[in-house]
Write an enzyme that holds these catalytic residues in place. Structure first.
Site, mmCIF file in Angstrom:
data_model
loop_
_atom_site.group_PDB
_atom_site.id
_atom_site.type_symbol
_atom_site.label_atom_id
_atom_site.label_comp_id
_atom_site.label_asym_id
_atom_site.label_seq_id
_atom_site.Cartn_x
_atom_site.Cartn_y
_atom_site.Cartn_z
ATOM 1 N N ARG A 101 -7.675 9.925 -19.585
ATOM 2 C CA ARG A 101 -8.982 9.289 -20.746
ATOM 3 C C ARG A 101 -9.247 9.864 -22.150
ATOM 4 N NH1 ARG A 101 -8.372 7.715 -16.139
ATOM 5 N NH2 ARG A 101 -6.983 10.241 -16.356
ATOM 6 N N THR A 102 -9.352 11.342 -21.947
ATOM 7 C CA THR A 102 -9.820 12.305 -22.809
ATOM 8 C C THR A 102 -9.425 12.333 -24.484
ATOM 9 O OG1 THR A 102 -10.682 13.952 -20.726
ATOM 10 C CG2 THR A 102 -11.438 14.794 -22.846
ATOM 11 N N HIS B 153 -15.579 21.502 -18.984
ATOM 12 C CA HIS B 153 -14.852 19.811 -20.095
ATOM 13 C C HIS B 153 -16.264 19.565 -19.247
ATOM 14 C CE1 HIS B 153 -12.932 16.294 -20.802
ATOM 15 N NE2 HIS B 153 -12.360 16.580 -19.359
ATOM 16 N N LYS C 78 7.609 28.123 -29.511
ATOM 17 C CA LYS C 78 8.655 29.277 -30.375
ATOM 18 C C LYS C 78 7.300 30.635 -30.491
ATOM 19 C CE LYS C 78 9.695 25.727 -33.438
ATOM 20 N NZ LYS C 78 9.092 25.324 -35.261
ATOM 21 N N ARG D 35 -6.886 20.413 -25.292
ATOM 22 C CA ARG D 35 -7.061 20.673 -23.907
ATOM 23 C C ARG D 35 -6.210 21.666 -23.576
ATOM 24 N NH1 ARG D 35 -7.237 16.526 -19.378
ATOM 25 N NH2 ARG D 35 -8.803 16.761 -20.255
#
Ligand code: CP
Length: 287
Positions: free
Chosen positions: A28-29, A114, A58, A79
Site C-alpha cells: 500500500r504505502t 507510521h 555495500k 521506509r
C-alpha cells in the site's frame, strides 16, 4: 484530491521527481505515494528493494543515501526497519546545495512511527463521523508494543477529546512513552486483554496484526497467532455505528465475512490514503 482520484490528473508536480526508498516490504504505502505523485503530475523513481538491491548492501550509510538521492529527487519517501532511520536520511537530504532542501517523508521506521497511515486513519474517521472526533472511544487491538501504526494514531488522536481502550496481551502492551504522552494532555486510557468485554463500547475499532517480523523467532511470534479475531460474531457485539479500521495487510485478525459489513472501512482507508498523500505532498512542496 478526492475528485482527481475519481479520474484525472493535476499538474502541480510538473517537473518534480519523487524517490521512494523502501528497505522493508510494502504494498500500500509505496504504491499509494507513487500513484499519488503521478496523479499530481510528477515523475517517480522507485526503490522497492533498497535492502537487497541498493548500495546499502555495500555498506552505504543512510546519511549518504539521503545526500545522494536528494540530487535526483525533490521529495523522498522512506521506509526502514530501524527507529530514527528516516531522520538520518533527512539529515543527509538537508545538506543538498540547492535553493530548496529536499523533503523527506516517513513511511514507517521500525516500531517507531507510521505518520501518514495515522493521518489517513484520522481522515477516514473524520469523513465517516462528519468532521467530529471529540467524544469518541477509540479501541486499538493487537500488537501495541511493536505496531508503529497505533503509536502514530495516539500521537494524532490525542489532539481531540478521545478516550482510548488498548487491547493486547500484557507482553505486547502499548509502550509507556505513548501512554505518558496521552496522560500529559489529559487523555484517559484503559487497558485489557479481553476484546469481547470491551468491543461493545467502542466507537472506532482499530485492529492491527501481530508484527511477526519484530520478534526474535517465528516460534515466539506464533504464540500470539489468532489471539484477536474479529469475525461476524464479534461484530454483532459492536455498536451499529462503530467503524472498523485496519491498516492492512491483515493476516487473521479480521475474517472475510466481515468485509461486507458497512462498518468495515479498511478498503475505504486505502482510497482515502491516496487522496491524503496527494494533499500532503502538495502541501509540503508548497503547492
Ligand atoms: N498499511 C501499510 O503500511 O501497508 P504496507 O505495509 O503494505 O505499506
Amino acid at each position: 484530491m478526492e475528485k482527481v482520484v475519481g479520474g484525472g490528473f493535476l499538474k502541480l508536480m510538473d517537473g518534480k521527481i519523487l524517490a521512494t526508498l523502501f528497505y522493508e516490504p510494502s504494498t500500500r504505502t509505496r504504491m499509494s505515494f507513487e500513484s499519488a505523485f503521478l496523479r499530481l503530475g510528477g515523475k517517480v523513481v522507485s526503490g522497492a528493494d533498497m535492502a537487497g538491491a541498493s548500495s546499502a548492501r555495500k555498506g552505504e550509510s543512510l546519511y549518504d543515501t539521503g545526500r545522494v538521492v536528494s540530487e535526483f529527487a525533490d521529495l523522498i519517501v522512506v521506509r526502514h526497519p530501524e527507529v530514527g532511520s528516516v531522520a538520518e536520511v533527512a539529515k543527509g537530504a538537508r545538506e543538498r546545495v540547492a535553493s530548496r532542501a529536499c523533503v523527506v517523508i516517513n513511511a514507517g521506521d521500525g516500531v517507531g512511527d507510521h505518520p501518514t497511515q495515522a493521518l489517513l486513519d484520522v481522515y477516514t474517521i473524520w469523513k465517516e463521523r462528519g468532521g467530529k472526533l471529540d467524544g469518541l472511544i477509540v479501541g486499538m487491538i493487537g500488537d501495541l508494543k511493536n505496531g508503529r501504526v497505533p503509536h502514530s494514531q495516539c500521537e494524532l488522536l490525542k489532539h481531540w477529546d478521545i478516550e482510548f481502550v488498548f487491547v493486547s496481551p500484557k507482553a505486547l502492551a502499548m509502550p509507556w512513552n505513548v501512554k505518558d504522552d496521552l496522560t500529559a494532555v489529559g487523555r484517559k486510557f484503559f487497558e485489557t486483554e479481553d476484546l469481547g468485554s470491551v468491543v461493545g463500547g467502542l466507537d472506532v475499532i482499530c485492529a492491527t496484526r501481530i508484527q511477526a517480523e519484530r520478534f526474535k523467532s517465528a516460534k515466539e511470534a506464533g504464540k500470539y497467532k489468532g489471539i484477536y479475531v474479529i469475525n461476524a460474531l464479534m461484530m454483532k457485539k459492536a455498536k451499529k455505528s462503530a467503524l472498523l479500521l485496519h491498516p492492512l495487510p491483515r493476516v487473521d485478525e479480521i475474517t472475510v465475512d466481515v468485509d461486507r459489513d458497512p462498518r468495515a472501512k479498511y478498503f475505504d482507508q486505502v482510497r482515502n490514503g491516496l487522496c491524503l498523500r496527494m494533499a500532503l505532498m502538495a502541501e509540503v512542496m508548497g503547492k
